[in-house]
Scaffold this active site. Structure first.
Site, mmCIF file in Angstrom:
data_model
loop_
_atom_site.group_PDB
_atom_site.id
_atom_site.type_symbol
_atom_site.label_atom_id
_atom_site.label_comp_id
_atom_site.label_asym_id
_atom_site.label_seq_id
_atom_site.Cartn_x
_atom_site.Cartn_y
_atom_site.Cartn_z
ATOM 1 C CD GLU A 186 40.976 30.867 32.053
ATOM 2 O OE1 GLU A 186 40.321 31.540 31.240
ATOM 3 O OE2 GLU A 186 41.576 31.370 33.033
ATOM 4 C CG ASN A 235 37.878 32.753 33.525
ATOM 5 O OD1 ASN A 235 37.251 32.473 32.513
ATOM 6 N ND2 ASN A 235 38.221 33.992 33.847
ATOM 7 C CD GLU A 241 37.338 27.813 29.962
ATOM 8 O OE1 GLU A 241 36.667 27.772 28.932
ATOM 9 O OE2 GLU A 241 38.222 28.679 30.160
ATOM 10 C CG ASP A 262 39.066 27.112 26.076
ATOM 11 O OD1 ASP A 262 37.848 27.332 26.219
ATOM 12 O OD2 ASP A 262 39.670 27.342 25.016
#
Length: 266
Positions: free
Chosen positions: A63, A132, A135, A67
């Site tokens: 994640e 989440n 990502e 991101d």
């Protein structure tokens, strides 16, 4: 020479997690080379898995990586699409795309929720698990297929399939961006302070953030990520500015002088 996707298709006959293998192909257009990355991408911290080396793992590292890649690709996309727009516009528009609410909607649309491994309590109380996981999926694609394939997935399957960019630039969904723009307009300082961090009963990290305007406490909020807590605190602060005239006056009284207002030094 046999194309890599043909090899991947042959592997499908022997892979254990065929359902996930096919799912990744359906949403990305390619077959995974390392299915283990995608398996881990859908493991929430509330229900970690034990790796072959004995370590327990979840999708938080993927994640984190996803991101960063998502921010870069979206920034590149907007930079090229809007060659004359200023930095503030690009930052605000990117924030609307990558914010948790938007990614959570993308996750549901892609049916990622059907593959996420999480405790039942976390699934019902943490509304951003799917976002989440999106990502983390981006992080897995980046490691498995490289930047070009990851960029293609983000631009086609996330941005173009889920966002009307022309309509998006005219919306004001990001409270943090709105609050920052307001403080810039009135030359008020703004700070986000991490007040507290703790774990809920499922060991999910919870963050409490306070926002200060002109050094004055405005509001605070909690969230399952720092971004979420920033958004919540910004929303409360923005609403307070609009409804509490005394507070607004106090904040505006801290306004810093503009450069042109500064008296010349003798």
């Amino acid at each position: 020479m046999v194309p890599s996707d043909v090899i991947s298709l042959i592997k499908l006959l022997f892979v254990k997690d065929k359902e996930l293998y096919v799912f990744i192909h359906r949403i990305t257009g390619f077959y995974p080379r390392r299915i283990d990355l995608y398996q881990l991408a859908f493991v929430h911290r509330s229900k970690p898995v034990q790796l072959p080396d004995g370590h327990w793992a979840n999708n938080e590292r993927l994640e984190f990586l996803g991101d960063a890649v998502l921010d870069l690709v979206v920034a590149d996309y907007l930079y090229n699409r809007y060659p004359t727009k200023h930095e503030g516009f690009l930052t605000s528009t990117r924030a609307k795309i990558v914010q948790r609410e938007s990614l959570n909607r993308v996750g549901r649309s892609l049916h990622i929720d059907t593959h996420v491994r999480a405790s039942s309590h976390s699934s019902s109380h943490n509304s951003y698990i799917n976002g989440n996981a999106v990502e983390a999926l981006v992080g897995a694609i980046y490691l498995d297929r490289g930047y070009h394939a990851c960029k293609q997935f983000i631009e086609q399957r996330i941005i173009r399939d889920h966002f009307d960019i022309n309509a998006l630039v005219n919306t004001e969904q990001n409270y943090k961006s709105r609050l920052i723009e307001w403080t810039q307009k009135f030359r008020v300082t703004i700070e986000f302070e991490l007040v507290d961090t703790y774990n809920d009963r499922d060991n999910n990290a919870v963050f409490k953030t306070a926002v200060m305007l002109g050094g004055i406490y405005a509001a605070d909020a909690i969230g399952y990520s720092k971004k979420e807590s920033h958004q919540g605190a910004s929303r409360k602060a923005f609403e307070r500015i609009k409804t509490d005239a005394l507070f607004r006056e106090q904040v505006l009284s801290t306004t810093a002088p503009a450069a042109d207002d500064t008296p010349p030094q003798l």
